[in-house]
Design an enzyme around this catalytic site. Structure first.
Site: not given
Length: 646
Positions: A397, A441, A457
């Site tokens: 991520c 994250h 995201d």
């Protein structure tokens, strides 16, 4: 000077000291643990071999040297770390000048203090079991020094003492006023913690994905948000130096105006310590605890580092709009050089509207054959973004958030990286959400004129099941998640949740029972002020009553247990009385046995044997005779009952 203490009780004392120091050694510096272990082994060898103890000045020199080293290491001799280390050294060095019963009591007192100090060093629930066992061991060795009783008798006495102490301990724990700062220790920031950092480098989050430890737990007052909506906001990174994303200095003034566009989520978080000032919050926090403020980058910041487990209540918005932000300019910063391919690609989008540029960035990732992996290749160097976007195309991520934010800034869209956690596991037994380090994250935020800062995201377009189902989805077979984050058997999974529920209860009602929760309890009980004269008077009265009750119980038990040989003898006398041979008040055991033998000649041998054992145990303090007496009387009673049934 030779020690005059018995060998076995001395060895028991040293073993007890080792038990008491064991959990503390996990917190000490390695050199201190090694020194204390060596000293304990040396003292145990002296006790075993019967060698002479070192002269008195040895203890003085040894303790002075250890104090100096502790001061060099911890920069203090007090507090949670320095103070406990000093206390541990005192208790260990004292073993080398233990020659009398008084020294035994001093060491035992230090050991009791060390058990209490264990709750300052370790907040896990297992510490309660260790403390209970250690307290029994210390008390047991004290009893053994006092009377040299058998293990059976000592165990019974220990159990009696434990049950007598528990009610008073619970009473003091619940009602003794927790007056700050007396009920706290100075905060120390030297202990490292796992979790998010104040900077983000490639590979940081993929390492956390293998960490099963709990970051925080959440109890919702209303509906649980769905998995894809659980973004727990932490540090915000504005500054990119070419390899790492860094935080700008925290500013609590001049933040954007926030307009909620959806329902408010109310919840309570129990956060594990991370020794930094930020708090985690669901998306954009609406209300914060009194100790925290919202920075101009929408980050919840506490006024002190989170060095202990904390429980606080918040509210958040899942949908929002922001305006009037003075941080937009800094959200366009990029290094002057590096990553020419990414800059060229982003420059080609500048003619598009801002929303279209964001869409182009996501389309590039969606159709660029990227993959999500815990073991990405290295993308270091001044052109690390180019290496990831145009060569390796494998990442976690932080790679996607970092590259996407770089592209947006190069395309002229104010953007930044937000780190935190995403998702979490619902514990149906405890009715709360568990968020682990593995849920760490990173995502991007972009500034759009119509809506202000909004979350984007990029990981969601590469690995949507990571966002919708958790971190164990969409990873290749080569990736190695921890066993419990993979697919453990269901019964192990349920066992883990049940255990976590117990841990959560311990954290809330024992570790988290601070002055605030005590005041809440007092209000429910109709006690307006814990420092009022009326409450203190009631507290003193209740304490006196409990102590009086404990004294009566202890006196009664002492009276009963003052002479176990007499108690057994009385049991034997009652058996003889049932056969018509009653011991007279003026009659001693020997005279009574002679008369009983003449009245009951068929029992002569056993009466004689039991009387001899009783005299040896009662007047000779022969522990072995006491055991033989108990066994003989039990056997005699059993035979009499058996004969009566025939």
């Amino acid at each position: 000077m030779n020690t005059t203490l018995a060998r076995k009780p001395t060895q028991y004392l040293i073993a007890t000291q080792a038990l008491v120091l064991a959990p503390h050694s996990l917190q000490f510096s390695p050199w201190l643990t090694l020194v204390l272990a060596s000293l304990l082994l040396w003292r145990a060898w002296i006790a075993y071999s019967g060698k002479t103890l070192p002269p008195a000045f040895f203890s003085l020199i040894l303790s002075s040297g250890l104090f100096f080293l502790i001061w060099l290491d911890y920069q203090t001799l007090i507090g949670r770390q320095g103070g406990v280390a000093t206390l541990a050294c005192l208790a260990t060095v004292k073993l080398f000048e233990t020659r009398t019963q008084r020294d035994i009591k001093v060491i035992s007192l230090l050991a009791y203090f060390l058990v209490g100090a264990g709750f300052l060093s370790v907040s896990s629930s297992w510490i309660l079991g260790w403390a209970g066992f250690a307290m029994l061991a210390i008390t047991g060795q004290l009893i053994q020094w006092q009377s040299l009783q058998t293990w059976q008798l000592m165990s019974k006495q220990l159990i009696y003492m434990l049950f007598e102490a528990i009610p008073f301990a619970i009473f003091l724990f619940v009602f003794f006023p927790r007056i700050p700062p007396l009920w706290s220790m100075p905060d120390e920031q030297t202990v490292g913690r796992t979790g998010l950092s104040d900077e983000m480098r490639p590979g940081d989050f993929s390492k956390l994905a293998r960490d099963e430890s709990v970051a925080f737990r959440v109890e919702f007052e209303n509906t649980l948000p769905k998995m894809s909506a659980r973004y727990w906001r932490g540090p915000v990174f504005d500054l990119f130096d070419g390899e790492a994303w860094l935080q700008m200095p925290v500013n609590i003034a001049g933040g954007p105006a926030i307009t909620a566009r959806g329902p408010v989520m109310n919840y309570t978080m129990t956060m594990e310590p991370h020794n930094l000032n930020w708090l985690l919050a669901l998306d954009i926090p609406g209300t914060l605890p009194d100790s925290a403020l919202l920075s101009n980058r929408l980050q919840a910041v506490n006024n002190t580092p989170i060095s202990q487990r904390q429980r606080y209540r918040l509210s958040s918005f899942l949908l929002w709009r922001t305006s009037d932000d003075d941080t937009i300019k800094s959200a366009l910063q990029l290094p002057q050089n590096g990553n020419p391919q990414a800059r060229k690609l982003a420059a080609s989008w500048r003619a598009l509207s801002p929303p279209e540029r964001v869409k182009q960035g996501l389309n590039f990732l969606t159709h660029g054959h990227f993959s999500y992996t815990l073991q990405p290749p290295l993308n270091k160097g001044p052109n690390g973004i180019d290496t990831f976007l145009f060569k390796n195309k494998q990442g976690f991520c932080e790679h996607y958030a970092s590259s996407f934010t770089f592209l947006m800034r190069a395309a002229g869209i104010p953007s930044r990286v937000v780190a935190g956690y995403q998702g979490g596991e619902w514990n149906s037994r405890g009715k709360y959400l568990i968020v682990r380090q593995a849920n760490a994250h990173a995502w991007s935020e972009v500034w759009l004129a119509q809506s202000g800062w909004q979350r984007v995201d990029p990981t969601a377009v590469i690995a949507p099941s990571r966002i919708n189902n958790g971190p164990d989805i969409n990873l290749s077979q080569a990736d190695s998640l921890p066993f419990m984050e993979g697919a453990p058997p269901e019964w192990i999974h349920n066992l883990r949740l049940n255990w976590d529920s117990l841990i959560n209860g311990w954290n809330q009602w024992v570790i988290g029972y601070d002055s605030r929760r005590q005041i809440q309890l007092f209000k429910k009980l109709g006690i307006p002020d814990a420092l009022s004269g009326e409450f203190i008077l009631r507290m003193a009265l209740a304490s006196s009553l409990i102590l009086a009750l404990l004294f009566l119980l202890a006196t009664r038990n002492t009276a009963i247990k003052r002479d176990p040989a007499s108690r057994i003898w009385q049991r034997f006398s009652r058996q003889l009385a049932r056969k018509g041979c009653l011991q007279l008040p003026h009659e001693g055991p020997l005279a009574f046995s002679l008369r009983a033998s003449s009245q009951l000649p068929q029992h002569h041998d056993v009466i004689h044997y039991i009387t001899q054992q009783y005299i040896a145990a009662r007047y000779g303090k022969d522990t072995a005779a006491l055991i033989r007496l108990r066994k003989a009387v039990r056997h005699y009673t059993h035979n009499q009952i058996k004969q009566s049934l025939l």
